[in-house]
Scaffold this active site. Structure first.
Site, PDB file in Angstrom:
ATOM      1  N   LYS A  13      48.379 -53.689  49.214  1.00 55.85           N
ATOM      2  CA  LYS A  13      48.710 -54.474  50.480  1.00 55.85           C
ATOM      3  C   LYS A  13      47.890 -55.579  50.546  1.00 55.85           C
ATOM      4  O   LYS A  13      48.785 -56.612  50.835  1.00 55.85           O
ATOM      5  CB  LYS A  13      48.434 -53.373  51.586  1.00 55.85           C
ATOM      6  CG  LYS A  13      48.916 -52.003  51.565  1.00 55.85           C
ATOM      7  CD  LYS A  13      48.639 -51.234  52.885  1.00 55.85           C
ATOM      8  CE  LYS A  13      47.201 -50.769  52.889  1.00 55.85           C
ATOM      9  NZ  LYS A  13      46.759 -50.007  51.806  1.00 55.85           N
ATOM     10  N   ARG A  88      46.982 -47.607  62.048  1.00 57.56           N
ATOM     11  CA  ARG A  88      46.799 -46.821  60.901  1.00 57.56           C
ATOM     12  C   ARG A  88      46.891 -45.171  61.652  1.00 57.56           C
ATOM     13  O   ARG A  88      46.534 -44.306  60.689  1.00 57.56           O
ATOM     14  CB  ARG A  88      45.055 -47.129  60.637  1.00 57.56           C
ATOM     15  CG  ARG A  88      45.253 -47.047  58.891  1.00 57.56           C
ATOM     16  CD  ARG A  88      43.632 -47.240  58.638  1.00 57.56           C
ATOM     17  NE  ARG A  88      42.973 -47.113  57.232  1.00 57.56           N
ATOM     18  CZ  ARG A  88      43.415 -48.398  56.664  1.00 57.56           C
ATOM     19  NH1 ARG A  88      43.415 -49.631  57.033  1.00 57.56           N
ATOM     20  NH2 ARG A  88      42.682 -48.165  55.216  1.00 57.56           N
ATOM     21  N   ARG A 127      39.123 -51.715  41.034  1.00 58.29           N
ATOM     22  CA  ARG A 127      39.001 -52.585  42.244  1.00 58.29           C
ATOM     23  C   ARG A 127      37.663 -53.400  42.207  1.00 58.29           C
ATOM     24  O   ARG A 127      36.757 -52.630  42.160  1.00 58.29           O
ATOM     25  CB  ARG A 127      39.519 -52.259  43.404  1.00 58.29           C
ATOM     26  CG  ARG A 127      39.292 -53.252  44.727  1.00 58.29           C
ATOM     27  CD  ARG A 127      40.298 -53.027  46.114  1.00 58.29           C
ATOM     28  NE  ARG A 127      39.922 -51.755  46.428  1.00 58.29           N
ATOM     29  CZ  ARG A 127      40.636 -51.164  47.329  1.00 58.29           C
ATOM     30  NH1 ARG A 127      41.921 -52.089  47.933  1.00 58.29           N
ATOM     31  NH2 ARG A 127      40.343 -50.002  48.103  1.00 58.29           N
ATOM     32  N   ARG A 161      33.525 -51.666  46.093  1.00 58.10           N
ATOM     33  CA  ARG A 161      33.588 -51.384  47.461  1.00 58.10           C
ATOM     34  C   ARG A 161      32.962 -50.036  47.653  1.00 58.10           C
ATOM     35  O   ARG A 161      32.843 -49.195  46.709  1.00 58.10           O
ATOM     36  CB  ARG A 161      34.972 -51.249  48.350  1.00 58.10           C
ATOM     37  CG  ARG A 161      35.397 -52.490  48.712  1.00 58.10           C
ATOM     38  CD  ARG A 161      36.891 -52.544  49.131  1.00 58.10           C
ATOM     39  NE  ARG A 161      37.207 -51.431  50.015  1.00 58.10           N
ATOM     40  CZ  ARG A 161      38.252 -51.435  50.716  1.00 58.10           C
ATOM     41  NH1 ARG A 161      39.354 -52.035  50.240  1.00 58.10           N
ATOM     42  NH2 ARG A 161      38.657 -50.474  51.483  1.00 58.10           N
ATOM     43  N   ARG A 172      39.914 -40.616  51.905  1.00 63.25           N
ATOM     44  CA  ARG A 172      40.912 -41.899  52.182  1.00 63.25           C
ATOM     45  C   ARG A 172      41.994 -41.295  52.039  1.00 63.25           C
ATOM     46  O   ARG A 172      43.093 -41.873  52.808  1.00 63.25           O
ATOM     47  CB  ARG A 172      40.582 -43.116  51.886  1.00 63.25           C
ATOM     48  CG  ARG A 172      39.116 -43.646  52.219  1.00 63.25           C
ATOM     49  CD  ARG A 172      38.464 -44.667  51.564  1.00 63.25           C
ATOM     50  NE  ARG A 172      39.430 -45.762  51.267  1.00 63.25           N
ATOM     51  CZ  ARG A 172      39.512 -46.576  50.321  1.00 63.25           C
ATOM     52  NH1 ARG A 172      38.697 -46.549  49.270  1.00 63.25           N
ATOM     53  NH2 ARG A 172      40.121 -47.670  50.343  1.00 63.25           N
TER      54      ARG A 172
HETATM   55  P1  ADP Z   1      45.185 -52.096  49.259  1.00 58.64           P
HETATM   56  O1  ADP Z   1      45.010 -53.503  50.282  1.00 58.64           O
HETATM   57  O2  ADP Z   1      46.663 -51.502  49.498  1.00 58.64           O
HETATM   58  O3  ADP Z   1      43.849 -51.152  49.343  1.00 58.64           O
HETATM   59  P2  ADP Z   1      44.832 -53.756  46.799  1.00 58.64           P
HETATM   60  O4  ADP Z   1      45.444 -55.008  47.390  1.00 58.64           O
HETATM   61  O5  ADP Z   1      43.223 -54.043  47.175  1.00 58.64           O
HETATM   62  O6  ADP Z   1      45.288 -52.470  47.685  1.00 58.64           O
HETATM   63  O7  ADP Z   1      45.112 -53.426  45.540  1.00 58.64           O
HETATM   64  C1  ADP Z   1      43.930 -52.330  44.927  1.00 58.64           C
HETATM   65  C2  ADP Z   1      43.820 -52.873  43.477  1.00 58.64           C
HETATM   66  O8  ADP Z   1      44.982 -52.832  42.606  1.00 58.64           O
HETATM   67  C3  ADP Z   1      43.153 -54.177  43.367  1.00 58.64           C
HETATM   68  O9  ADP Z   1      42.356 -53.956  42.054  1.00 58.64           O
HETATM   69  C4  ADP Z   1      44.377 -55.022  42.646  1.00 58.64           C
HETATM   70  O10 ADP Z   1      44.039 -56.013  41.912  1.00 58.64           O
HETATM   71  C5  ADP Z   1      45.242 -53.740  41.973  1.00 58.64           C
HETATM   72  N1  ADP Z   1      46.633 -54.148  41.914  1.00 58.64           N
HETATM   73  C6  ADP Z   1      47.439 -54.759  43.150  1.00 58.64           C
HETATM   74  N2  ADP Z   1      48.690 -54.929  42.699  1.00 58.64           N
HETATM   75  C7  ADP Z   1      48.714 -54.291  41.455  1.00 58.64           C
HETATM   76  C8  ADP Z   1      49.890 -54.095  40.635  1.00 58.64           C
HETATM   77  N3  ADP Z   1      51.197 -54.665  41.312  1.00 58.64           N
HETATM   78  N4  ADP Z   1      49.621 -53.822  39.470  1.00 58.64           N
HETATM   79  C9  ADP Z   1      48.426 -53.429  39.045  1.00 58.64           C
HETATM   80  N5  ADP Z   1      47.272 -53.402  39.966  1.00 58.64           N
HETATM   81  C10 ADP Z   1      47.480 -53.918  40.983  1.00 58.64           C
HETATM   82  P1  AMP Z   2      41.065 -51.137  54.081  1.00 60.96           P
HETATM   83  O1  AMP Z   2      40.487 -52.465  53.758  1.00 60.96           O
HETATM   84  O2  AMP Z   2      42.560 -51.149  54.449  1.00 60.96           O
HETATM   85  O3  AMP Z   2      41.126 -49.845  53.055  1.00 60.96           O
HETATM   86  O4  AMP Z   2      40.126 -50.407  55.050  1.00 60.96           O
HETATM   87  C1  AMP Z   2      38.841 -50.066  54.977  1.00 60.96           C
HETATM   88  C2  AMP Z   2      38.217 -49.089  55.974  1.00 60.96           C
HETATM   89  O5  AMP Z   2      37.915 -49.715  57.189  1.00 60.96           O
HETATM   90  C3  AMP Z   2      39.129 -47.821  56.203  1.00 60.96           C
HETATM   91  O6  AMP Z   2      38.844 -46.724  55.258  1.00 60.96           O
HETATM   92  C4  AMP Z   2      38.616 -47.415  57.631  1.00 60.96           C
HETATM   93  O7  AMP Z   2      37.307 -46.961  57.851  1.00 60.96           O
HETATM   94  C5  AMP Z   2      38.487 -48.944  58.331  1.00 60.96           C
HETATM   95  N1  AMP Z   2      39.709 -49.293  59.029  1.00 60.96           N
HETATM   96  C6  AMP Z   2      40.527 -50.219  58.600  1.00 60.96           C
HETATM   97  N2  AMP Z   2      41.625 -50.487  59.375  1.00 60.96           N
HETATM   98  C7  AMP Z   2      41.412 -49.452  60.311  1.00 60.96           C
HETATM   99  C8  AMP Z   2      42.501 -48.989  61.212  1.00 60.96           C
HETATM  100  N3  AMP Z   2      43.430 -49.524  61.825  1.00 60.96           N
HETATM  101  N4  AMP Z   2      41.934 -48.070  62.157  1.00 60.96           N
HETATM  102  C9  AMP Z   2      40.720 -47.400  61.628  1.00 60.96           C
HETATM  103  N5  AMP Z   2      40.094 -47.620  60.724  1.00 60.96           N
HETATM  104  C10 AMP Z   2      40.344 -48.651  59.982  1.00 60.96           C
END
Ligand code: ADP
Ligand code: AMP
Length: 216
Positions: A13, A88, A127, A161, A172
């Protein structure tokens, strides 16, 4: 455009939001990034959120809704936004609906990123994000930085993270299935959901997303 991105943790995302926000000229609003910025700045909000995040649970709605509303009311979000990680749960979706309705506004689309669970787990395990800005995202094998441990965008230090540990990821994913997935049905009833596969190269997924949003 007003868009909500939805998908499991690690779906990509944040990665997609960076490109989509740029292509569509709207701000990328990630509640996770906002919480992490508050934690690194040592604010009260960050202190309230940290324990929930570290455990992989949702931060309570009152705190989250207020922070999201505050961000959506900033001038740069007047003509649209791309929400990532908010809403969420169904209660947050209801609050967003009310906020938009009160302002005479509506969402244009809910973009649902579909990725099999084994791929999500690999994406999360590798990541790495930047200390300066958690929107700067890398992956040790899928999208490695030019120099190991250093952010290509700003030179900041890359780290894993705390909530990307194997144990927390399990919580999660469960929270996603039980609390977040139901918002897809909530929005499907409003005719807003477009689902795309988030497998493949980052650029391919962006193209798919733009097409699904009618902006190809
Ligand atoms: P989210 O925001 O949904 O938690 P991220 O954008 O942080 O996900 O992506 C999670 C991990 O996957 C990151 O390390 C990112 O670099 C990697 N990633 C994202 N899109 C792709 C893709 N299309 N192919 C391979 N790896 C990806
Ligand atoms: P993310 O970066 O989107 O993976 O979010 C990391 C963490 O932040 C989540 O696991 C939750 O603990 C918190 N968080 C982010 N967005 C929300 C939301 N809309 N409602 C509640 N907790 C959230």
């Amino acid at each position: 455009m007003r868009i909500v991105l939805v998908g499991p943790p690690g779906a990509g995302k944040g990665t997609q939001a960076a490109y989509l926000a740029k292509n569509l000229s709207i701000p990328h609003i990630s509640t996770g990034d906002l919480f992490r910025a508050n934690i690194s700045q040592g604010t009260d909000l960050g202190k309230q959120a940290k324990a929930y995040m570290d455990a992989g649970n949702l931060v309570p709605d009152e705190v989250t809704n207020a922070m999201a509303q505050d961000r959506m009311e900033k001038p740069d979000a007047e003509n649209g936004f791309l929400l990532d990680g908010f809403p969420r749960n169904v209660s947050q979706a209801g609050v967003l609906d009310e906020l938009l309705t009160a302002g005479g506004l509506k969402l244009d689309a809910v973009l649902d990123l579909e990725v099999p669970e084994d791929e999500v787990v690999k994406r999360i395990a590798g990541r790495r994000i930047c200390r300066n800005d958690s929107a700067h995202v890398f992956h040790v094998t899928y999208s490695p930085p030019k120099k190991e441990g250093v952010c290509d965008v700003c030179g900041g230090e890359l780290y894993q993270r705390d909530d990307d540990s194997e144990e927390t990821v399990r919580t999660r994913l469960e929270v996603y299935h039980t609390q977040t997935e139901p918002i897809i049905d909530h929005y499907r009833a409003q005719g807003l959901v477009v689902t795309i596969s988030a497998l493949g190269k980052v650029t391919e997924v962006t193209e798919r997303a733009m097409e699904a949003l009618g902006r190809a």
